[in-house]
Design a protein around this motif. Structure first.
Motif, short mmCIF file in Angstrom:
data_model
loop_
_atom_site.label_atom_id
_atom_site.label_comp_id
_atom_site.label_asym_id
_atom_site.label_seq_id
_atom_site.Cartn_x
_atom_site.Cartn_y
_atom_site.Cartn_z
N SER A 90 0.99 -1.25 0.00
CA SER A 90 0.05 -0.01 0.02
C SER A 90 1.02 1.15 -0.05
CB SER A 90 -0.96 -0.02 1.10
OG SER A 90 -0.10 0.14 2.34
N GLU A 91 0.13 2.32 -0.42
CA GLU A 91 0.91 3.77 -0.30
C GLU A 91 1.52 4.15 1.28
OE1 GLU A 91 -1.24 6.94 -1.91
OE2 GLU A 91 -1.24 5.80 -3.88
N GLN A 92 0.74 3.51 2.13
CA GLN A 92 1.09 3.93 3.44
C GLN A 92 2.22 3.24 3.78
OE1 GLN A 92 -1.96 2.92 2.39
NE2 GLN A 92 -3.34 4.95 3.02
N VAL A 93 2.50 1.75 3.46
CA VAL A 93 3.82 0.93 3.88
C VAL A 93 4.73 1.55 2.97
CG1 VAL A 93 4.72 -1.28 3.13
CG2 VAL A 93 2.40 -1.14 4.15
N ILE A 94 4.59 2.00 1.69
CA ILE A 94 5.78 2.56 0.75
C ILE A 94 6.13 3.75 1.64
CG2 ILE A 94 6.39 3.56 -1.40
CD1 ILE A 94 4.41 1.62 -2.74
N ASP A 95 5.40 4.78 1.99
CA ASP A 95 5.68 6.00 2.66
C ASP A 95 6.47 5.60 3.85
OD1 ASP A 95 4.38 7.79 1.03
OD2 ASP A 95 2.64 8.05 2.01
N ALA A 96 6.12 4.62 4.42
CA ALA A 96 6.79 4.48 5.95
C ALA A 96 8.09 3.77 5.62
CB ALA A 96 5.99 3.43 6.75
N LEU A 97 8.42 2.96 4.55
CA LEU A 97 9.70 2.39 3.95
C LEU A 97 10.42 3.42 3.62
CD1 LEU A 97 8.52 -0.85 2.13
CD2 LEU A 97 9.65 -0.72 4.67
N ALA A 98 10.05 4.38 3.02
CA ALA A 98 10.80 5.33 2.23
C ALA A 98 11.27 6.32 3.47
CB ALA A 98 9.94 6.26 1.27
N ARG A 99 10.56 6.56 4.40
CA ARG A 99 10.88 7.31 5.72
C ARG A 99 12.26 6.62 6.27
NH1 ARG A 99 9.41 6.49 10.40
NH2 ARG A 99 7.86 5.29 9.76
N VAL A 100 12.03 5.39 6.64
CA VAL A 100 13.00 4.77 7.40
C VAL A 100 14.18 4.65 6.60
CG1 VAL A 100 13.24 2.25 8.48
CG2 VAL A 100 11.35 3.47 8.86
N LEU A 101 14.15 4.33 5.33
CA LEU A 101 15.18 4.07 4.60
C LEU A 101 15.94 5.16 4.24
CD1 LEU A 101 13.91 1.22 2.32
CD2 LEU A 101 15.51 1.00 4.26
N GLY A 102 15.40 6.52 4.46
CA GLY A 102 16.01 7.79 4.20
C GLY A 102 16.25 8.09 2.59
N LEU A 103 15.24 7.61 1.87
CA LEU A 103 15.17 8.06 0.48
C LEU A 103 14.95 9.43 0.13
CD1 LEU A 103 13.15 4.78 -0.79
CD2 LEU A 103 15.37 4.94 -0.09
N ASP A 104 15.71 9.91 -0.77
CA ASP A 104 15.49 11.16 -1.38
C ASP A 104 14.04 11.05 -2.39
OD1 ASP A 104 16.35 10.11 -3.93
OD2 ASP A 104 18.32 10.91 -3.72
N GLU A 105 13.71 12.13 -2.99
CA GLU A 105 12.67 12.30 -3.76
C GLU A 105 12.85 11.39 -5.01
OE1 GLU A 105 10.12 15.64 -6.38
OE2 GLU A 105 12.18 16.22 -5.11
N THR A 106 14.06 11.40 -5.67
CA THR A 106 14.13 10.35 -6.84
C THR A 106 14.02 8.88 -6.48
OG1 THR A 106 15.60 11.74 -7.88
CG2 THR A 106 15.57 9.71 -8.66
N GLU A 107 14.62 8.59 -5.31
CA GLU A 107 14.65 7.28 -4.99
C GLU A 107 13.07 6.83 -4.23
OE1 GLU A 107 18.78 6.34 -3.03
OE2 GLU A 107 17.63 7.52 -1.86
N ARG A 108 12.61 7.69 -4.04
CA ARG A 108 10.94 7.47 -3.11
C ARG A 108 10.08 7.32 -4.48
NH1 ARG A 108 7.97 9.25 1.37
NH2 ARG A 108 9.83 10.25 2.16
N GLY A 109 10.34 8.25 -5.63
CA GLY A 109 9.42 7.90 -6.77
C GLY A 109 9.89 6.65 -7.34
N HIS A 110 11.08 6.03 -7.46
CA HIS A 110 11.36 4.78 -7.99
C HIS A 110 10.70 3.65 -7.06
CE1 HIS A 110 13.98 2.06 -10.06
NE2 HIS A 110 14.49 1.51 -9.07
#
Length: 290
Positions: free
Chosen positions: A61-81
Motif C-alpha cells: 500500500s501507499e502507506q507502507v511505501i511511505d513508511a519504508l521510504a521514511r525509514v530508509l531515508g530515501l530522497d525524492e528520486t529514490e522515493r518515486g522509484h
C-alpha cells in the motif's frame, strides 16, 4: 531488470543504525539495518517485510511505501522509484516508441548556438542538431550515450568527468528499468553493458537511481579542447520517456568561444576533422523508432 525486493535490500544496507536510534556495538555484523529493524521502524510485521524482500509480497500500500521510504531515508528520486516498483504489478507501462514529430525537428534546427539532442529512456539519440553532431564527432543515428560512455570511451576520451558520467548513466538506466520493466530493448542494452564493462556491473549492483535534469557537463573535444557546458533536460510533452537536452555555454566564456570555433570548423566541409573520426552530417538527423 529491476525489482522491489532488490531495491529494498540495497537501501537497507546503507542506513546507519545509529542515525535511527539503534545502539551499535562491536558484535554487530550486519551492514546497515536488519530486516526486523526496518519492519519495526516502519510499523509493519516482520513476516510481511521479509516477504517483500523475498519477492513473495507484491503491491504494498501507499502507506507502507511511505513508511519504508521514511525509514530508509530515501530522497525524492529514490522515493518515486520505490513507488513505481510497488505499482508495477498493478499498471504495466508500455515502453514509448514511434517517429519523432516534424515540429521537434524544426525546433532543433532553430538551436544554432548550442548542441541539442532528443534522447529516449534508453539514452538512444533520436535526433540532434548540427552542433551536437560536431561535438560527438560522428553521425548521431545509432548513437547510444550509455554504450558510448561504457564501451566506446576511456577515461581520457570525450567525457572529461568520465567517472561522474558513468554514475549518472547507471542511475538513469535504473530509473528507466523501474518505469519500463517489460522493455526488451532496454533489457538487452543493460545486458550488453554488463557483459562488456566491469565498472557498469559494479555500479549496477549498487541499485542507485538518479534523475539528471540540469547541471555542469565537461567535454574534452579533440579539436577545440575543454568545453564546460550547462546541461538542461526538458521532458517532451506527449512523448513519454523522451527529453530534449540542450548544452549551453555561459556568455563570454571560453566554452562559448569553443563552440563558435567548432561550428566554424564544421562549416569547411570536414577538412579540419581528425581522420580517425567518421564524417558528421550537417543537418538535423532523426532516428526512426518502431
Amino acid at each position: 531488470m529491476d525489482d522491489l525486493a532488490g531495491f529494498l535490500r540495497t537501501r537497507r544496507s546503507r542506513v546507519d543504525p545509529a542515525a535511527v536510534g539503534i545502539p551499535v556495538d562491536s558484535r554487530r555484523r550486519v551492514e546497515g539495518l536488519r530486516r526486523e529493524e526496518v519492519a519495526h521502524l516502519s510499523g509493519v510485521s516482520v513476516d510481511y517485510y521479509v516477504r517483500l524482500e523475498q519477492g513473495r509480497a507484491t503491491q504494498p500500500s501507499e502507506q507502507v511505501i511511505d513508511a519504508l521510504a521514511r525509514v530508509l531515508g530515501l530522497d525524492e528520486t529514490e522515493r518515486g522509484h520505490l513507488y513505481r516498483l510497488g505499482r508495477q504489478c498493478r499498471r504495466p507501462v508500455k515502453a514509448p516508441g514511434g517517429r519523432i514529430r516534424p515540429e521537434l525537428l524544426r525546433l532543433l534546427d532553430l538551436v544554432v548556438g548550442a548542441p541539442a539532442l532528443i534522447v529516449d529512456h534508453r539514452l538512444d539519440v533520436l535526433a540532434g542538431n548540427r552542433l551536437a553532431g560536431l561535438l560527438y564527432g560522428r553521425p548521431l543515428p545509432g548513437l547510444n550515450t550509455a554504450r558510448h560512455i561504457f564501451l566506446g570511451e576511456t577515461e581520457d576520451g570525450l567525457y572529461a568527468e568520465w567517472e561522474k558520467c558513468t554514475l549518472d548513466v547507471v542511475g538513469h538506466l535504473r530509473l528507466s528499468a523501474g518505469k519500463y520493466p517489460d522493455d526488451p530493448r532496454l533489457a538487452s542494452l543493460i545486458g550488453e553493458l554488463a557483459m562488456g564493462s566491469e565498472r557498469f556491473r559494479r555500479l549496477w549492483a549498487r541499485a542507485d537511481v538518479r534523475a539528471r535534469t540540469h547541471g555542469r557537463k565537461v567535454y574534452r573535444h579533440p579539436l577545440v579542447g575543454a568545453l564546460e557546458l550547462h546541461q538542461e533536460n526538458f521532458a517532451l510533452p506527449d512523448e513519454s520517456g523522451r527529453e530534449l537536452v540542450v548544452l549551453s555555454a555561459a556568455p563570454g566564456s571560453p566554452a562559448e568561444d569553443g563552440l563558435r570555433l567548432l561550428a566554424g570548423l564544421g562549416a569547411d566541409g570536414g577538412a579540419a576533422r581528425p581522420a580517425a573520426r567518421p564524417a558528421v552530417q550537417s543537418t538535423v538527423q532523426a532516428r526512426v523508432r518502431d
